[in-house]
Design a protein around this motif. Sequence first.
Motif, PDB file in Angstrom:
ATOM      1  N   ASP A 173       0.803  -1.223   0.000  1.00 28.60           N
ATOM      2  CA  ASP A 173       0.000   0.000   0.000  1.00 28.60           C
ATOM      3  C   ASP A 173       0.838   1.276   0.000  1.00 28.60           C
ATOM      4  OD1 ASP A 173      -2.439  -1.373  -0.009  1.00 28.60           O
ATOM      5  OD2 ASP A 173      -2.413  -1.566   2.173  1.00 28.60           O
ATOM      6  N   THR A 174       2.018   1.224   0.614  1.00 29.97           N
ATOM      7  CA  THR A 174       2.819   2.441   0.715  1.00 29.97           C
ATOM      8  C   THR A 174       4.158   2.260   0.011  1.00 29.97           C
ATOM      9  OG1 THR A 174       3.944   1.831   2.770  1.00 29.97           O
ATOM     10  CG2 THR A 174       1.807   2.965   2.985  1.00 29.97           C
ATOM     11  N   GLU A 175       4.729   3.374  -0.408  1.00 29.73           N
ATOM     12  CA  GLU A 175       6.029   3.343  -1.067  1.00 29.73           C
ATOM     13  C   GLU A 175       7.105   2.813  -0.121  1.00 29.73           C
ATOM     14  OE1 GLU A 175       8.905   6.220  -3.749  1.00 29.73           O
ATOM     15  OE2 GLU A 175       7.320   7.125  -2.555  1.00 29.73           O
ATOM     16  N   GLU A 176       7.040   3.191   1.130  1.00 31.50           N
ATOM     17  CA  GLU A 176       8.029   2.749   2.116  1.00 31.50           C
ATOM     18  C   GLU A 176       8.046   1.222   2.240  1.00 31.50           C
ATOM     19  OE1 GLU A 176       9.086   3.207   6.869  1.00 31.50           O
ATOM     20  OE2 GLU A 176       7.515   4.453   5.996  1.00 31.50           O
ATOM     21  N   LEU A 177       6.883   0.613   2.375  1.00 31.30           N
ATOM     22  CA  LEU A 177       6.804  -0.846   2.467  1.00 31.30           C
ATOM     23  C   LEU A 177       7.260  -1.505   1.168  1.00 31.30           C
ATOM     24  CD1 LEU A 177       3.425  -1.451   4.332  1.00 31.30           C
ATOM     25  CD2 LEU A 177       5.719  -1.991   5.144  1.00 31.30           C
ATOM     26  N   ALA A 178       6.906  -0.915   0.046  1.00 31.86           N
ATOM     27  CA  ALA A 178       7.289  -1.469  -1.251  1.00 31.86           C
ATOM     28  C   ALA A 178       8.805  -1.470  -1.422  1.00 31.86           C
ATOM     29  CB  ALA A 178       6.625  -0.677  -2.377  1.00 31.86           C
ATOM     30  N   ILE A 179       9.454  -0.383  -1.052  1.00 27.04           N
ATOM     31  CA  ILE A 179      10.912  -0.300  -1.185  1.00 27.04           C
ATOM     32  C   ILE A 179      11.594  -1.282  -0.241  1.00 27.04           C
ATOM     33  CG2 ILE A 179      12.911   1.203  -0.803  1.00 27.04           C
ATOM     34  CD1 ILE A 179      11.181   3.490  -1.984  1.00 27.04           C
ATOM     35  N   LYS A 180      11.069  -1.439   0.967  1.00 25.26           N
ATOM     36  CA  LYS A 180      11.635  -2.409   1.904  1.00 25.26           C
ATOM     37  C   LYS A 180      11.499  -3.831   1.367  1.00 25.26           C
ATOM     38  CE  LYS A 180      11.115   0.135   6.214  1.00 25.26           C
ATOM     39  NZ  LYS A 180      10.447   0.184   7.532  1.00 25.26           N
ATOM     40  N   THR A 181      10.354  -4.148   0.802  1.00 29.38           N
ATOM     41  CA  THR A 181      10.132  -5.475   0.222  1.00 29.38           C
ATOM     42  C   THR A 181      11.033  -5.694  -0.976  1.00 29.38           C
ATOM     43  OG1 THR A 181       7.844  -5.453   0.991  1.00 29.38           O
ATOM     44  CG2 THR A 181       8.401  -7.024  -0.751  1.00 29.38           C
ATOM     45  N   PHE A 182      11.140  -4.705  -1.840  1.00 28.93           N
ATOM     46  CA  PHE A 182      12.017  -4.762  -3.010  1.00 28.93           C
ATOM     47  C   PHE A 182      13.447  -5.060  -2.564  1.00 28.93           C
ATOM     48  CE2 PHE A 182      15.014  -2.676  -5.848  1.00 28.93           C
ATOM     49  CZ  PHE A 182      14.604  -3.087  -7.106  1.00 28.93           C
ATOM     50  N   GLN A 183      13.936  -4.331  -1.586  1.00 29.33           N
ATOM     51  CA  GLN A 183      15.317  -4.507  -1.109  1.00 29.33           C
ATOM     52  C   GLN A 183      15.508  -5.871  -0.457  1.00 29.33           C
ATOM     53  OE1 GLN A 183      17.792  -2.297  -1.899  1.00 29.33           O
ATOM     54  NE2 GLN A 183      18.979  -4.081  -1.296  1.00 29.33           N
ATOM     55  N   ARG A 184      14.492  -6.349   0.255  1.00 27.74           N
ATOM     56  CA  ARG A 184      14.575  -7.667   0.870  1.00 27.74           C
ATOM     57  C   ARG A 184      14.721  -8.753  -0.203  1.00 27.74           C
ATOM     58  NH1 ARG A 184       9.725  -8.290   3.611  1.00 27.74           N
ATOM     59  NH2 ARG A 184       8.966  -9.700   2.017  1.00 27.74           N
ATOM     60  N   TYR A 185      13.949  -8.649  -1.298  1.00 31.00           N
ATOM     61  CA  TYR A 185      14.062  -9.597  -2.407  1.00 31.00           C
ATOM     62  C   TYR A 185      15.474  -9.550  -2.995  1.00 31.00           C
ATOM     63  CZ  TYR A 185       9.017 -10.612  -2.886  1.00 31.00           C
ATOM     64  OH  TYR A 185       7.738 -11.033  -2.705  1.00 31.00           O
ATOM     65  N   VAL A 186      15.987  -8.364  -3.238  1.00 34.69           N
ATOM     66  CA  VAL A 186      17.326  -8.209  -3.806  1.00 34.69           C
ATOM     67  C   VAL A 186      18.366  -8.823  -2.869  1.00 34.69           C
ATOM     68  CG1 VAL A 186      19.118  -6.530  -4.440  1.00 34.69           C
ATOM     69  CG2 VAL A 186      16.753  -6.185  -5.203  1.00 34.69           C
ATOM     70  N   ASP A 187      18.266  -8.517  -1.593  1.00 33.50           N
ATOM     71  CA  ASP A 187      19.220  -9.042  -0.613  1.00 33.50           C
ATOM     72  C   ASP A 187      19.184 -10.571  -0.536  1.00 33.50           C
ATOM     73  OD1 ASP A 187      19.956  -6.441  -0.039  1.00 33.50           O
ATOM     74  OD2 ASP A 187      18.800  -6.338   1.834  1.00 33.50           O
ATOM     75  N   GLN A 188      17.993 -11.155  -0.653  1.00 39.13           N
ATOM     76  CA  GLN A 188      17.871 -12.606  -0.570  1.00 39.13           C
ATOM     77  C   GLN A 188      18.445 -13.289  -1.804  1.00 39.13           C
ATOM     78  OE1 GLN A 188      13.703 -13.327   0.014  1.00 39.13           O
ATOM     79  NE2 GLN A 188      13.791 -12.941   2.210  1.00 39.13           N
ATOM     80  N   MET A 189      18.284 -12.709  -2.974  1.00 34.18           N
ATOM     81  CA  MET A 189      18.668 -13.373  -4.220  1.00 34.18           C
ATOM     82  C   MET A 189      20.090 -13.075  -4.673  1.00 34.18           C
ATOM     83  SD  MET A 189      15.171 -13.054  -6.257  1.00 34.18           S
ATOM     84  CE  MET A 189      13.679 -13.342  -5.357  1.00 34.18           C
ATOM     85  N   THR A 190      20.682 -12.012  -4.187  1.00 34.21           N
ATOM     86  CA  THR A 190      22.026 -11.635  -4.623  1.00 34.21           C
ATOM     87  C   THR A 190      23.066 -12.722  -4.380  1.00 34.21           C
ATOM     88  OG1 THR A 190      21.531  -9.293  -4.409  1.00 34.21           O
ATOM     89  CG2 THR A 190      23.848  -9.917  -4.334  1.00 34.21           C
ATOM     90  N   PRO A 191      23.086 -13.430  -3.264  1.00 33.00           N
ATOM     91  CA  PRO A 191      24.125 -14.434  -3.061  1.00 33.00           C
ATOM     92  C   PRO A 191      23.901 -15.768  -3.788  1.00 33.00           C
ATOM     93  CG  PRO A 191      22.883 -14.107  -1.031  1.00 33.00           C
ATOM     94  CD  PRO A 191      22.339 -13.167  -2.046  1.00 33.00           C
ATOM     95  N   TRP A 192      22.754 -15.963  -4.438  1.00 34.83           N
ATOM     96  CA  TRP A 192      22.471 -17.245  -5.090  1.00 34.83           C
ATOM     97  C   TRP A 192      23.412 -17.458  -6.256  1.00 34.83           C
ATOM     98  CZ3 TRP A 192      16.400 -17.517  -5.526  1.00 34.83           C
ATOM     99  CH2 TRP A 192      15.850 -17.475  -4.245  1.00 34.83           C
ATOM    100  N   LYS A 193      24.152 -18.548  -6.247  1.00 30.49           N
ATOM    101  CA  LYS A 193      25.101 -18.876  -7.315  1.00 30.49           C
ATOM    102  C   LYS A 193      24.357 -19.393  -8.552  1.00 30.49           C
ATOM    103  CE  LYS A 193      28.970 -18.574  -4.766  1.00 30.49           C
ATOM    104  NZ  LYS A 193      29.185 -17.224  -4.457  1.00 30.49           N
ATOM    105  N   GLY A 194      24.824 -18.981  -9.729  1.00 29.52           N
ATOM    106  CA  GLY A 194      24.241 -19.455 -10.983  1.00 29.52           C
ATOM    107  C   GLY A 194      22.820 -18.995 -11.216  1.00 29.52           C
ATOM    108  N   PHE A 195      22.430 -17.868 -10.652  1.00 38.66           N
ATOM    109  CA  PHE A 195      21.047 -17.395 -10.718  1.00 38.66           C
ATOM    110  C   PHE A 195      21.011 -16.023 -11.361  1.00 38.66           C
ATOM    111  CE2 PHE A 195      17.349 -15.291  -8.740  1.00 38.66           C
ATOM    112  CZ  PHE A 195      16.362 -16.185  -9.097  1.00 38.66           C
ATOM    113  N   THR A 196      20.051 -15.811 -12.253  1.00 38.17           N
ATOM    114  CA  THR A 196      19.870 -14.519 -12.906  1.00 38.17           C
ATOM    115  C   THR A 196      18.391 -14.149 -12.888  1.00 38.17           C
ATOM    116  OG1 THR A 196      21.743 -14.904 -14.365  1.00 38.17           O
ATOM    117  CG2 THR A 196      20.172 -13.237 -15.060  1.00 38.17           C
ATOM    118  N   CYS A 197      18.085 -12.913 -12.521  1.00 38.76           N
ATOM    119  CA  CYS A 197      16.711 -12.435 -12.544  1.00 38.76           C
ATOM    120  C   CYS A 197      16.710 -10.902 -12.447  1.00 38.76           C
ATOM    121  CB  CYS A 197      15.894 -13.023 -11.401  1.00 38.76           C
ATOM    122  SG  CYS A 197      16.258 -12.306  -9.785  1.00 38.76           S
TER     123      CYS A 197
END
Length: 64
Positions: free
Chosen positions: A20-44
């Motif tokens: 609903d809010t930009e603040e929550l959206a940016i936090k969720t976006f960053q959480r997704y990025v942080d979770q997927m960045t260390p995955w080896k052999g992964f692109t998205c």
Amino acid sequence: MFTIHIEMPSGARSRALDQDTEELAIKTFQRYVDQMTPWKGFTCDVVLTTEGEEVMREHITHAA
């Protein structure tokens, strides 16, 4: 309404998560990025949109 989703190189797209809010959206976006960045052999792309317009995109790529 803000929407976050993941796009794969194959064209597959995750189910969107709405926030609903930009603040929550940016936090969720960053959480997704942080979770997927260390995955080896992964692109998205993690994408944040509002009203159909792209606001942020983070390309994550790791060689196998």
